[in-house]
Design a protein around this motif. Structure first.
Motif, PDB file in Angstrom:
ATOM      1  N   ASN A  20       0.894  -1.304   0.593  1.00 17.08           N
ATOM      2  CA  ASN A  20       0.482  -0.091   0.104  1.00 17.08           C
ATOM      3  C   ASN A  20       0.815   1.694  -0.508  1.00 17.08           C
ATOM      4  N   VAL A  26      -6.436   2.563  -0.556  1.00 16.37           N
ATOM      5  CA  VAL A  26      -6.001   1.633  -0.922  1.00 16.37           C
ATOM      6  C   VAL A  26      -7.052   0.784  -0.098  1.00 16.37           C
ATOM      7  N   GLY A  27      -7.012  -0.822   0.112  1.00 18.20           N
ATOM      8  CA  GLY A  27      -7.890  -1.666   0.607  1.00 18.20           C
ATOM      9  C   GLY A  27      -7.936  -1.521   1.962  1.00 18.20           C
ATOM     10  N   GLU A  28      -8.662  -2.537   2.397  1.00 21.70           N
ATOM     11  CA  GLU A  28      -8.673  -2.300   4.097  1.00 21.70           C
ATOM     12  C   GLU A  28      -9.371  -2.972   4.671  1.00 21.70           C
ATOM     13  N   PRO A  74     -11.769   2.578   1.545  1.00 20.59           N
ATOM     14  CA  PRO A  74     -12.832   2.402   0.440  1.00 20.59           C
ATOM     15  C   PRO A  74     -13.496   2.231   0.731  1.00 20.59           C
ATOM     16  N   TYR A  94     -11.935  -7.956   3.882  1.00 26.39           N
ATOM     17  CA  TYR A  94     -10.843  -7.056   3.043  1.00 26.39           C
ATOM     18  C   TYR A  94     -11.684  -6.674   2.082  1.00 26.39           C
ATOM     19  N   THR A  99     -11.409  -3.894  -1.440  1.00 27.34           N
ATOM     20  CA  THR A  99     -10.393  -3.441  -2.245  1.00 27.34           C
ATOM     21  C   THR A  99     -11.245  -2.667  -3.560  1.00 27.34           C
ATOM     22  N   ASN A 100     -10.386  -1.936  -4.300  1.00 30.72           N
ATOM     23  CA  ASN A 100     -11.427  -1.765  -5.542  1.00 30.72           C
ATOM     24  C   ASN A 100      -9.993  -2.118  -6.984  1.00 30.72           C
ATOM     25  N   LYS A 157      -7.471   2.327  -7.988  1.00 32.47           N
ATOM     26  CA  LYS A 157      -7.075   2.886  -6.658  1.00 32.47           C
ATOM     27  C   LYS A 157      -7.355   4.535  -6.796  1.00 32.47           C
ATOM     28  N   GLU A 197      -2.330  -7.422  -4.160  1.00 34.64           N
ATOM     29  CA  GLU A 197      -3.064  -7.699  -2.893  1.00 34.64           C
ATOM     30  C   GLU A 197      -3.790  -9.667  -2.589  1.00 34.64           C
TER      31      GLU A 197
END
Lengths: 481, 404
Positions: A287, A305-307, A331, A355, A357-358, A361, A392
């Motif tokens: 990230n 970023v992802g979470e 996100p 998790y 995410t997209n 980004k 990821e």
């Protein structure tokens, strides 16, 4: 038969020539009865001709040839051109296609040499700084150049397009041009003395020139074919040429006679091992890389970023951050994110356990007034971001990957798949168990309340199945090879 | 310009000069913005020529010539004892702008030795390009070297700022690469080329900018035992598989501080020249690799004395002479000494007139080599095309090199 004398201004008198041709054609004067004289006088005509004859309709290549050949220094250019124009107007409309015709051939050679002269001016002109570096205001430069033909006006637009933020003057024996960051103005000819004698970067540039020369390939003749000696006196680097040529063969001999070398330093084992260990080993490292990269599509405030937990069992992949996500950097916090939260809660999924995410980004949008309207990422833009998404997933090794909407499916599978047909569990993801459903923003966009309700219920149903498939009993897939 | 910077510049230009490409062509036409500088044109500009006859278009430098790799053919390999230097990103940016403003260069061609890691090195290259574009309002040409060992997402960023990307394959076969460049892996190079090909094509289709002048590569000729036919087969494959704009050939050149593995003698420069000619025949004249190879010797080497088109014509004499007033364009392209542009002019002119020998001379510049192979309204070569001594007659006389 009396010759008509036509006087044109010295240099490239395109206007005068155009007016004369119109008048001569209107009066039916054949080429052999015209004597073209290029002089310094401004009076256009030796003999009286009507000043404003109607414009001629000529094939486009003829117009181009006229503009291209008029700057040539050869006094016969006007006569040759008029001859060709006359023939084009009298039955040989496609004359220029006959490149083997002697007149066409000569004009073609003129056109080429004018073009070459312009090109060489663009290439070999050198600017020198005027005044000190400490002077306030925009930087000022000046250059001296000696063209073969009357090309100043034709050559200058190139410099205006290229050196827009600078103030510069180009001085030549046939006129001068000045750019004030707004427009070009033309002035009288000048001399070399109008331009500074040196520039602070010329030594560095000459050093570069000498270093980029390969003595093992010395071929001065080839150099001169491209860069004739007449240009050298105005090119600072050319001062290095004689010494470079003189020393070339001894430098090569030294290289050939030199023994193969024994390295003076030991092999840097540690650095070599460290070099191969560059792949990001955690989501935090990855990230950080994504944040540092900056948007691959223009406009976004920051990367989103992802979470979620590093070892989450389920990964949800959306399309791209929206307006609110872009501002907060997290996100699924906008309207679609809130709807997803609600549906997850109803399906018994705790957002903290998964998790999110997209595929892409960064927020891509169109500005409409004060609003930033979401713009769908193109397939190519989705590919730019795929590597990060795949990394990821490799790091998380989830039990299930959920694609929310078409962009997520495209990012995960590399294919465009209609959601309505592919909805549900899928084998399309190579290394992971997958599940395809709609993006929550789709539910927000449905206009009809009934449709919205039933679509929402179906979405919650999907999430319930997702929960079951992502249960801890399911195996994690091993990392992709 | 201060002396330390000047010294670095000389070291890092010297270290970069074995890359043959200096082209500034292929970028879409751009002009400077209000407060910026820089423009591009389709054909590019050579701003100078060095006494080796090569074009100086771009500021061609390495960010650093420190390198962890140990490629035998490379002057910058880690085991070489050459002088080392390193620019900061800002120094490269400032230097590019200063040279550009004086009209010395058309842009920047930036490469680097591998330091710390391939990713770190690639990030530094990208940083230079991005700073030029975003902070300095620079719209001139940028060519970035792609480091195939770097993470793939870095290629995705490099293409946003560069006009052209390139990865040098350097050696025509995988075996040669393994033998001479232990840290390089052919599959990684091909993967990077494939990735660039996809992104370039997608961006073009979507009217976005991603390495708009495409990608190129370089092959070193004469460092290993590969034949010309091997090299050309590799090129043909690269053109079709990765849609490369250009394959550059660089005759292996003696370098200071050479590795023991290298041949002691450089191959003749003519070999490189013949490969370029053959490359043009592949791309613009409709020749196939095997056709060109068949005109060379049994070991797959091209004829050094005559150009590959003439060599092919001499081995295929039964297809000549050709009537310039009637033959198809594809066949006209095969006449020795007649270029593609001349062919186009012949085809246009013969619609209006019957071409005589003087006409053809005006269209092609010179017909000396072409005479035995063509027929015009007033010229027929008779049986000269079958003459046993034709090759001797047509081959250029050996020229004495003159220094001045």
């Amino acid at each position: 038969m009396a010759l008509r004398q036509v006087r044109l201004v010295a240099g490239a008198d395109l206007d005068g020539f155009r007016r004369a041709v119109r008048a001569l054609v209107a009066a039916g004067v054949p080429p052999e009865e015209v004597d073209w004289i290029a002089a310094d006088e401004t009076s256009l005509f030796g003999d009286a001709l009507p000043p404003d004859a109607p414009p001629l309709s000529l094939p486009r290549p003829v117009g181009e040839l006229i503009r291209a050949a008029v700057p040539h220094r050869d006094p016969e250019r006007y006569g040759l051109l008029y001859g060709v124009i006359w023939r084009v107007l009298h039955g040989e409309r496609d004359l220029l296609e006959v490149a083997s015709d002697p007149a066409v051939h000569r004009l073609e050679i003129m056109r080429k040499s004018v073009k070459r002269d312009i090109h060489k001016m663009h290439a070999y002109l050198r600017f020198r700084g005027v005044g000190g570096v400490q002077d306030p205001g925009p930087e000022r430069y000046a250059a001296w150049f000696e063209p073969d033909h009357f090309i100043l006006e034709a050559a200058v637009p190139f410099f205006a397009e290229r050196f827009r933020a600078m103030i510069w003057t180009i001085v030549t024996p046939i006129g001068s041009a000045h750019w004030d960051r707004e427009r070009v103005s033309f002035g009288p000819p000048g001399t070399r003395a109008d331009v500074p004698v040196a520039d602070a970067f010329e030594e560095g540039w000459t050093g570069y020139y000498a270093a980029t020369f390969n003595p093992a390939r010395a071929n001065p003749k080839l150099m001169q074919q491209h860069m004739a000696k007449k240009y050298w006196r105005n090119m600072p680097e050319a001062a290095a040429i004689p010494a470079l040529i003189r020393s070339a063969s001894s430098r090569v001999d030294a290289m050939l006679e030199g023994e193969p070398t024994v390295p003076l330093k030991r092999k840097p084992e540690g650095a070599l091992a460290a070099m191969l260990d560059q792949a990001p080993a955690s989501l935090a490292e990855l990230n950080a890389i994504i944040r540092a990269a900056g948007p691959l599509v223009p406009g976004a405030t920051q990367a989103v970023v992802g979470e979620g937990p590093e070892r989450a069992g389920i990964v949800f992949v959306g399309e791209q951050p929206g307006d609110e996500e872009d501002l907060t950097g997290r996100p699924f916090v906008g309207p679609a994110g809130r709807l997803l939260d609600r549906a997850m809660a109803e399906a018994g999924i705790d957002r903290k356990d998964v998790y999110l995410t997209n595929a892409v980004k960064h927020f891509k949008f169109e500005q409409r007034g004060k609003r930033r309207i979401h713009a769908k990422p193109t397939a190519g833009e989705v590919s730019h971001y795929r590597w990060w998404l795949m990394r990821e997933l490799e790091l998380i090794e989830p039990r299930l990957v959920v694609a929310l909407g078409g962009t997520a499916v495209l990012a995960l599978t590399g294919k465009s798949v209609p959601i309505t047909r592919a909805r549900g569990p899928t084998e399309l993801l190579e290394h992971f168990a997958g599940y395809i459903t709609v993006h929550p923003s789709y539910l927000l966009r449905l206009p009809d309340e009934d449709a919205k309700r039933s679509a929402y219920a179906a979405f919650v149903g999907d999430l319930q199945r997702v929960r079951a498939l992502g249960e801890a009993s399911a195996p994690r897939r091993t990392r992709a090879a | 310009m201060d002396e330390t910077l000047g010294r670095k510049l000389r070291v890092l230009a010297d270290a970069a000069k074995y890359d043959a490409s200096c082209a500034s062509s292929g970028a879409p036409k751009r002009s400077a913005g209000r407060d910026g500088i820089g423009s591009t044109s389709a054909i590019g500009i050579c701003h100078s020529y060095t006494p080796d006859g090569r074009c100086v278009s771009l500021l061609k430098i390495l960010l650093t010539n420190y390198c962890l790799f140990d490629c035998a053919y490379c002057v910058n390999r880690r085991s070489s004892n050459v002088e080392r230097a390193r620019f900061t990103a800002k120094e490269v940016v400032d230097l590019t702008i200063a040279f550009y403003k004086r009209n010395y260069i058309e842009g920047l061609f930036l490469s680097s030795g591998i330091i710390r890691s391939p990713d770190y090195t690639m990030e530094q290259l990208i940083l230079v390009a991005k700073t030029l574009r975003q902070e300095r309002g620079y719209r001139g040409y940028i060519h970035l070297k792609t480091i195939p060992e770097a993470s793939p997402w870095l290629i995705e960023q490099a293409g946003l700022w560069a006009d052209r990307l390139s990865v040098n394959l350097e050696l025509p076969t995988d075996a040669a690469l393994t033998a001479y460049a232990p840290e390089k892996k052919a599959p990684a190079i091909r993967a990077a080329m494939g990735q660039m090909r996809e992104r370039i094509a997608e961006a073009k289709a979507e009217r976005r900018s991603f390495s708009p002048a495409g990608q190129s590569t370089q092959l070193i000729v004469g460092a290993d035992a590969s034949s010309d036919a091997d090299v050309l087969r590799t090129s043909a494959n690269l053109y079709s598989t990765y849609a490369l704009r250009r394959v550059y050939y660089s005759a292996f050149s003696p370098i200071p501080d050479a590795a023991a593995k290298l041949p002691t003698r450089a191959p003749p420069l003519q070999r490189e020249n013949r490969l370029y000619q053959a490359d043009w025949l592949l791309r613009h004249y409709g020749f196939g690799v095997e056709e060109i190879a068949s005109a060379g010797d049994p070991n797959g080497m091209l004829d050094l004395e005559i150009d590959p088109k003439l060599a092919w014509a001499l081995k295929n004499r039964h297809r000549f002479p050709l009537d310039v007033n009637r033959a198809d364009r594809e066949m006209l392209l095969r006449i020795p000494g007649v270029g593609a542009r001349a062919v186009d002019r012949i085809v246009a002119a013969r619609r209006h007139t019957r071409l005589r020998l003087d006409d053809v001379k005006r269209l092609t510049g010179s017909v000396k080599r072409a005479l035995p192979f063509l027929i015009t309204a007033d010229h027929h070569p008779g049986a000269t095309v079958d003459e046993a001594r034709l090759r001797e007659r047509l081959k250029p006389r050996a020229e004495q090199m003159s220094l001045f």
